[in-house]
Scaffold this motif. Sequence first.
Motif, mmCIF file in Angstrom:
data_model
loop_
_atom_site.group_PDB
_atom_site.id
_atom_site.type_symbol
_atom_site.label_atom_id
_atom_site.label_comp_id
_atom_site.label_asym_id
_atom_site.label_seq_id
_atom_site.Cartn_x
_atom_site.Cartn_y
_atom_site.Cartn_z
ATOM 1 N N GLY A 13 0.844 -1.194 0.000
ATOM 2 C CA GLY A 13 0.000 0.000 0.000
ATOM 3 C C GLY A 13 0.876 1.238 0.000
ATOM 4 N N LYS A 14 0.268 2.408 0.265
ATOM 5 C CA LYS A 14 1.024 3.659 0.203
ATOM 6 C C LYS A 14 1.976 3.816 1.385
ATOM 7 C CE LYS A 14 -2.834 5.691 -0.757
ATOM 8 N NZ LYS A 14 -4.007 6.394 -1.268
ATOM 9 N N ALA A 15 1.588 3.304 2.539
ATOM 10 C CA ALA A 15 2.438 3.488 3.727
ATOM 11 C C ALA A 15 2.856 2.169 4.383
ATOM 12 C CB ALA A 15 1.701 4.354 4.756
ATOM 13 N N ALA A 35 5.323 8.756 2.628
ATOM 14 C CA ALA A 35 4.129 9.538 2.973
ATOM 15 C C ALA A 35 3.483 9.988 1.668
ATOM 16 C CB ALA A 35 4.512 10.754 3.797
ATOM 17 N N THR A 36 2.159 9.868 1.601
ATOM 18 C CA THR A 36 1.444 10.386 0.431
ATOM 19 C C THR A 36 0.252 11.194 0.924
ATOM 20 O OG1 THR A 36 -0.118 8.558 0.203
ATOM 21 C CG2 THR A 36 1.999 8.294 -0.903
ATOM 22 N N ALA A 37 -0.218 12.083 0.083
ATOM 23 C CA ALA A 37 -1.442 12.825 0.401
ATOM 24 C C ALA A 37 -2.172 13.118 -0.901
ATOM 25 C CB ALA A 37 -1.126 14.118 1.126
ATOM 26 N N PHE A 38 -3.432 13.469 -0.763
ATOM 27 C CA PHE A 38 -4.284 13.795 -1.912
ATOM 28 C C PHE A 38 -4.256 12.667 -2.945
ATOM 29 C CE2 PHE A 38 -2.206 17.749 -0.294
ATOM 30 C CZ PHE A 38 -3.262 18.136 0.519
ATOM 31 N N ASN A 39 -4.526 11.458 -2.426
ATOM 32 C CA ASN A 39 -4.564 10.263 -3.265
ATOM 33 C C ASN A 39 -3.313 10.139 -4.131
ATOM 34 O OD1 ASN A 39 -5.664 7.860 -4.007
ATOM 35 N ND2 ASN A 39 -7.058 8.721 -5.533
ATOM 36 N N ASN A 40 -2.178 10.200 -3.453
ATOM 37 C CA ASN A 40 -0.887 9.927 -4.091
ATOM 38 C C ASN A 40 -0.314 11.071 -4.933
ATOM 39 O OD1 ASN A 40 0.936 7.932 -3.827
ATOM 40 N ND2 ASN A 40 -0.094 6.448 -5.144
ATOM 41 N N LEU A 41 -1.002 12.229 -4.989
ATOM 42 C CA LEU A 41 -0.495 13.347 -5.802
ATOM 43 C C LEU A 41 0.765 13.922 -5.177
ATOM 44 C CD1 LEU A 41 -3.679 15.308 -6.910
ATOM 45 C CD2 LEU A 41 -2.090 13.988 -8.333
ATOM 46 N N ASP A 214 0.134 16.166 13.386
ATOM 47 C CA ASP A 214 -0.316 15.050 12.544
ATOM 48 C C ASP A 214 0.038 15.289 11.085
ATOM 49 O OD1 ASP A 214 -2.438 16.631 11.205
ATOM 50 O OD2 ASP A 214 -3.152 16.809 13.261
ATOM 51 N N LYS A 215 -0.506 14.444 10.220
ATOM 52 C CA LYS A 215 -0.145 14.479 8.801
ATOM 53 C C LYS A 215 -0.541 15.766 8.084
ATOM 54 C CE LYS A 215 -0.677 11.500 4.762
ATOM 55 N NZ LYS A 215 -1.361 10.247 4.329
ATOM 56 N N ASP A 216 -1.383 16.588 8.682
ATOM 57 C CA ASP A 216 -1.681 17.891 8.068
ATOM 58 C C ASP A 216 -0.401 18.715 7.924
ATOM 59 O OD1 ASP A 216 -4.315 17.653 7.402
ATOM 60 O OD2 ASP A 216 -5.109 18.784 9.103
ATOM 61 N N PHE A 218 2.305 17.629 6.804
ATOM 62 C CA PHE A 218 2.795 17.232 5.476
ATOM 63 C C PHE A 218 1.856 17.760 4.387
ATOM 64 C CE2 PHE A 218 2.603 13.870 2.119
ATOM 65 C CZ PHE A 218 3.849 14.075 1.565
ATOM 66 N N ARG A 219 0.536 17.549 4.597
ATOM 67 C CA ARG A 219 -0.433 17.973 3.573
ATOM 68 C C ARG A 219 -0.336 19.469 3.304
ATOM 69 N NH1 ARG A 219 -4.072 14.950 7.019
ATOM 70 N NH2 ARG A 219 -4.356 12.835 6.216
ATOM 71 N N GLU A 220 -0.128 20.249 4.384
ATOM 72 C CA GLU A 220 -0.169 21.718 4.256
ATOM 73 C C GLU A 220 1.218 22.353 4.215
ATOM 74 O OE1 GLU A 220 -2.575 22.930 7.608
ATOM 75 O OE2 GLU A 220 -4.279 21.719 6.952
HETATM 76 N N1 ASP Z 1 -3.692 8.709 2.454
HETATM 77 C C1 ASP Z 1 -4.236 9.411 1.353
HETATM 78 C C2 ASP Z 1 -3.256 9.461 0.201
HETATM 79 O O1 ASP Z 1 -2.321 9.079 0.022
HETATM 80 C C3 ASP Z 1 -4.778 10.763 1.610
HETATM 81 C C4 ASP Z 1 -4.403 11.545 2.813
HETATM 82 O O2 ASP Z 1 -4.058 11.007 3.837
HETATM 83 O O3 ASP Z 1 -4.502 12.789 2.732
HETATM 84 O O4 ASP Z 1 -3.265 9.921 -0.731
#
Ligand code: ASP
Length: 244
Positions: A13-15, A35-41, A214-216, A218-220
């Motif tokens: 999987g992704k992680a 680490a991935t976010a926004f569905n792997n983008l 948390d993962k935000d 990374f996302r932000e």
């Molecule tokens: N886990 C999801 C991803 O890789 C989304 C996320 O956690 O934001 O894309």
Amino acid sequence: MQNYDLKDMIYEGKAKKIFKSQNSDEVEIYYKDDATAFNNLKKSSLKNKGEINATITACIYKYLEKNGINTHFIKVLEPRLHLCKKVKIIPLEVIVRNIIAGSFAKRLNIKEGTKPKNVIFEICYKNDELGDPLINDSHALALGLATKEDLTQIYSMASKINNLLKEFFLKCDIDLIDFKLEFGKDKDSNLILADEISPDSCRLWDKETHKKLDKDRFREDLGGVVKAYEEVLLRIRKAGLLCL
Ligand code: ASP
Ligand code: TMP
């Protein structure tokens, strides 16, 4: 340390990676640094994230088991490798929200940090190609993703887990904003909690400052992702909750 390249991989999987175990009813779950976010983008590798998330997940799953929640977790084999019961995953991501944030805040244009009148439960269809769309119970039944009995049990377990986790994190001076759960059926068709519970799958804010741990981060692009995850683990340790 095992040579993971020589192990029989069932799924990547992704992680995480899932390997066969000696016992066919069990699997070995390896936590990657990816680490991935926004569905792997958005993708990156964050040194030590896998080990921290594996340690936090083990601790939380032991705590939940002690408090009557059946989970797939059996034991820690190596710092980032867990022995778990093999389950057939129910293809739903179950989201529990105590405070408005993330996709809910965006979708309904509500300020992040707002307290809703009740705890919010959502389900998403676990399907990467579709981007894990938000669905409702009727959709889940229509698509055959879960039965009515499964859904009743899932919401009941998710609510209990939420109460236990809120208490757990409060002891660490952390507010549990929201989180995602996954469930599966074991060999005897019992519905049990699967996957991980870590800063990758929860929103965790410092109780006083509301700093995101948390993962935000990374996302932000807030920086200090692994430092924040380490901080969560340190607080769990300090609160005496690291049930090793
Ligand atoms: N886990 C999801 C991803 O890789 C989304 C996320 O956690 O934001 O894309
Ligand atoms: P959301 O606000 O983006 O819908 O996320 C709700 C919670 O679910 C949040 O704690 C992060 C977690 N989550 C995952 O664990 N995996 C995912 O793929 C997504 C989208 C969210």
